[in-house]
Scaffold this motif. Sequence first.
Motif, PDB file in Angstrom:
ATOM      1  N   SER A 168      20.677  -4.823 -19.269  1.00 35.43           N
ATOM      2  CA  SER A 168      20.093  -4.402 -18.015  1.00 35.43           C
ATOM      3  C   SER A 168      21.121  -4.079 -17.231  1.00 35.43           C
ATOM      4  O   SER A 168      21.296  -3.272 -16.352  1.00 35.43           O
ATOM      5  CB  SER A 168      19.021  -5.325 -17.404  1.00 35.43           C
ATOM      6  OG  SER A 168      19.700  -6.595 -17.346  1.00 35.43           O
TER       7      SER A 168
ATOM      8  N   MET B 135      21.611   2.358 -13.330  1.00 37.20           N
ATOM      9  CA  MET B 135      22.253   1.444 -12.047  1.00 37.20           C
ATOM     10  C   MET B 135      22.691   2.429 -10.933  1.00 37.20           C
ATOM     11  O   MET B 135      22.731   1.941  -9.855  1.00 37.20           O
ATOM     12  CB  MET B 135      23.238   0.924 -12.904  1.00 37.20           C
ATOM     13  CG  MET B 135      23.003  -0.489 -13.565  1.00 37.20           C
ATOM     14  SD  MET B 135      24.262  -1.517 -13.999  1.00 37.20           S
ATOM     15  CE  MET B 135      25.018  -1.997 -12.611  1.00 37.20           C
TER      16      MET B 135
ATOM     17  N   ASN C 233      17.639 -10.267  -9.400  1.00 33.55           N
ATOM     18  CA  ASN C 233      16.439 -10.378  -8.838  1.00 33.55           C
ATOM     19  C   ASN C 233      15.774 -11.530  -8.289  1.00 33.55           C
ATOM     20  O   ASN C 233      14.887 -11.707  -7.310  1.00 33.55           O
ATOM     21  CB  ASN C 233      15.476  -9.432  -9.909  1.00 33.55           C
ATOM     22  CG  ASN C 233      15.822  -8.226 -10.068  1.00 33.55           C
ATOM     23  OD1 ASN C 233      16.568  -7.566  -9.056  1.00 33.55           O
ATOM     24  ND2 ASN C 233      15.386  -7.626 -11.152  1.00 33.55           N
TER      25      ASN C 233
ATOM     26  N   TRP D  94      15.449   5.839 -14.014  1.00 30.08           N
ATOM     27  CA  TRP D  94      15.074   5.059 -14.802  1.00 30.08           C
ATOM     28  C   TRP D  94      14.512   5.692 -16.058  1.00 30.08           C
ATOM     29  O   TRP D  94      14.848   5.139 -17.346  1.00 30.08           O
ATOM     30  CB  TRP D  94      13.945   4.084 -14.086  1.00 30.08           C
ATOM     31  CG  TRP D  94      14.523   3.208 -12.963  1.00 30.08           C
ATOM     32  CD1 TRP D  94      15.679   2.650 -13.069  1.00 30.08           C
ATOM     33  CD2 TRP D  94      13.685   2.479 -12.162  1.00 30.08           C
ATOM     34  NE1 TRP D  94      15.787   1.808 -11.881  1.00 30.08           N
ATOM     35  CE2 TRP D  94      14.333   1.819 -11.519  1.00 30.08           C
ATOM     36  CE3 TRP D  94      12.436   2.736 -11.577  1.00 30.08           C
ATOM     37  CZ2 TRP D  94      14.175   0.847 -10.080  1.00 30.08           C
ATOM     38  CZ3 TRP D  94      12.200   2.293 -10.570  1.00 30.08           C
ATOM     39  CH2 TRP D  94      12.969   1.469  -9.650  1.00 30.08           C
TER      40      TRP D  94
ATOM     41  N   CYS E  35      10.931  -2.201 -14.238  1.00 21.81           N
ATOM     42  CA  CYS E  35      11.468  -1.667 -12.972  1.00 21.81           C
ATOM     43  C   CYS E  35      10.372  -1.797 -12.078  1.00 21.81           C
ATOM     44  O   CYS E  35       9.119  -1.296 -12.309  1.00 21.81           O
ATOM     45  CB  CYS E  35      12.231  -0.275 -13.203  1.00 21.81           C
ATOM     46  SG  CYS E  35      13.298  -0.134 -14.684  1.00 21.81           S
TER      47      CYS E  35
ATOM     48  N   ASP F  49      13.906  -6.267 -14.775  1.00 28.90           N
ATOM     49  CA  ASP F  49      15.417  -5.578 -14.856  1.00 28.90           C
ATOM     50  C   ASP F  49      15.714  -5.012 -13.724  1.00 28.90           C
ATOM     51  O   ASP F  49      16.844  -5.604 -13.257  1.00 28.90           O
ATOM     52  CB  ASP F  49      15.321  -4.863 -15.852  1.00 28.90           C
ATOM     53  CG  ASP F  49      15.000  -4.956 -17.403  1.00 28.90           C
ATOM     54  OD1 ASP F  49      15.077  -6.187 -17.637  1.00 28.90           O
ATOM     55  OD2 ASP F  49      14.511  -4.481 -18.039  1.00 28.90           O
ATOM     56  N   GLU F  50      15.203  -4.193 -13.111  1.00 29.63           N
ATOM     57  CA  GLU F  50      15.719  -3.592 -11.726  1.00 29.63           C
ATOM     58  C   GLU F  50      14.677  -3.642 -10.690  1.00 29.63           C
ATOM     59  O   GLU F  50      13.546  -3.242 -11.089  1.00 29.63           O
ATOM     60  CB  GLU F  50      16.221  -2.008 -12.097  1.00 29.63           C
ATOM     61  CG  GLU F  50      17.268  -2.207 -13.323  1.00 29.63           C
ATOM     62  CD  GLU F  50      18.046  -0.735 -13.225  1.00 29.63           C
ATOM     63  OE1 GLU F  50      18.134  -0.059 -12.042  1.00 29.63           O
ATOM     64  OE2 GLU F  50      18.265  -0.172 -14.431  1.00 29.63           O
TER      65      GLU F  50
END
Length: 778
Positions: free
Chosen positions: A143, A149, A589, A646, A716, A761-762
């Motif tokens: 990730s 990113m 996160n 993404w 995400c 992950d995001e």
Amino acid sequence: MPFVSMASTKNKVDGSIKKRIYDFLQKLQVDDTAPGLHIEPMKEPQDRRVRTGRVTQEWRAVLYKMEVPGEDAHYVYYGTWHHDEAIRIARSTVLRLNPALGTPEFEDRGAPQTPQEDVAPQQTDLPSGPEAPPETPPEEPTSGESASMEPALEGAAAAGATTATVPWTNALSTGWTADALHEQGGINPDLAARALAATSQAELSAVIDDAPESQGLVLLGLANGETLDHVREDLHLSPVEEGAEFSTDQQVVDAIRRGSAGFAYVGDSDEELRTALESMDIDRWRVFLHPEQRVYAEKSTNGAYRLSGGAGTGKTVVLLHRARHLHRKNPQARILLTTFTKTLTASLAENLRRLDPEISLVGLGEPGVATLGMDQVSAQIVRHASPEEVDAAVERVLGAGRNRLSRRVGKTAELFDAAVERVRPDLPEELTAPAFLDQEYTTVVLAHRITSERDYVRVSRAGRGTALNRAARQQVWKVFAQFRQTNQLDDAATFPELAVIAAQILRDRAERGEPLPVDHVLVDEGQDFHPGHWMLFRALAAEGPDDLFIAEDSHQRIYGQKITLSRYGIHVRGRSRRLRLNYRTTAENLAYAVSLLSGDTYVDMEEEMERSDDYRSVRSGPAPVTIAAADVGEEVAAVAARIRGWLEAGHRSSGIGILVRSEKALTDVIERFSAMELSDRQGPVRLVDARRAAQLRPEEIPAMTMHGAKGMEFECVAVMGVGEQDMPARWTLNRMPEAEHQDVLMRERSVLYVAASRARDELLVTWSGQPSSLLPEM
């Protein structure tokens, strides 16, 4: 018949080979001398016990053959690789017991200095015909390496994009040396040096990823400031005396059977083998339980037990495994596995089937596991009770008067407003707010089965924020009496009333010596249940061993009120533990989600302070991104740009979640996104809400309220609309007494925490205008 254990390896194989691996291991369980398996030793290996076996002509499995006195052979399956790579790994890798940790681990000691050809490719014994070897799957980016990113952001919103970073301190650098980590903590010297040098969570995560699982978990705990004794206790690690060059086979097998991190004991069970193999790559948690989890899934308790932990710590996983464990221990046991919402209840049933397809899913009161919501349980108990039982329970809970309970009252706001309008109590406006009256009625009146003004005036209201004198209570009771009278005339009851009535029916049966419907109750999301549910939980099963097992997180309380279990006859003092290791969310996160809780003090179900500063994650990834937009249109455009990034980075559409605070905002978001093209490859994407999430097509992206996302996870997540006009939601504070505002704000923080912690992950957090006061200052 040989026994098999499986290691949680990091090598990847595609689906076509996974079926061949299963066939290979299944045959191994039956007869390890079968010619088609080609179980063969290596020449000059670092570990004499290593073997390879033929999965196909191109793929070989690496195994370690353990010889335990009095037992059949025990094979530890390490992984499957292409032929040459498998030979290299088999010759260089040792399976040993880490003496400082008491856990098995693999150590690459390098190939012998004079390499020799160990096993030559042989003609396959599979049916004749050409076989196209599967392609080696491309290495998946972590990730932290994701191409998403730094996506391009459109318009002025790009200027408002910032990364939300939370300070991180490596506690290893104070108090530990590389030698001490190696000698006392069992950490490989090279890993110890790299861990000490880590200056960020990402750097430490890279070290942990390279380490054997137990060593990585020890490093993670120590880096978060815990003592070695505390880490060992959490992970159930017991140092052993270091003996010969190689640990004895008995030591390794015993450690695996005890539940060492990174290993699953399959034995000779074909069912366990299939479940383990299917779960290895994408859902390891379903089989490879962390020792901190396994002990709670399998331990026997002397009474009610409470397991707490933050989002992603595996509480639900423990419950699923515990349900299976209790069922296998006694197939005639009647087990109830329950949670708060219908969606989550259905998810429990689905995951239980996935964990064990052979488990008996049954109705309430039948041998096996019943997965039901508590409102369903209440309704079934009342529906199957005799008229005499119902009448007696209604009188005890609601007072004199007949009520057939044929209708259910869902939303009570209009009924309370109507009751206030009819009796016109002499009360300040804030004490006539439906939200206040509903909470007072549920947590005080129903919880104590109050049926008269006299009892209501005298009852303790401990835990309620707003004080009421005698005169105010008398006026409030007039409203409750009118509310009850209206429902009685309609043969109606609220869901909390129904739960208390069902509990009373069972309580009356117990007093008559009649059997109760359940032997074991397993509760998920315990923080969201109301007092009526807790009265029913206690009434469903007789007090005794393994009667109640409760999983909860007070930080995620977005429905229920503050509860103290002992007030409902549920005593867990001394039988309460807390999970702290997060398996779902990256450290970045997780830190952001936890920072949303700062500024408030949370109390658990034993009236103890609830901590949030010691949760830790084994994963690392990009820092969360926040975007401030000028207006909603610009906000949506910025989120769309991020989603495109993404998708282009390879994330699945269904693995992306868009979360908003309210149904109204959800409708607006869906309309604004509906005409957008988010991916050149997939064309327009239609967003759906949580009610239709199960029918998602592969190209669709789910959008839902933050409440609706409870219990879900996504690769995400975009949390939208976190502006000062939207959170805290104004309607939650409308007409509420000032003393109740703090509890409302804590609930809004919890809603935001739940939303942010859905991201695996995001994470993206956006707003238009000014940011919400609930957001942390970074």
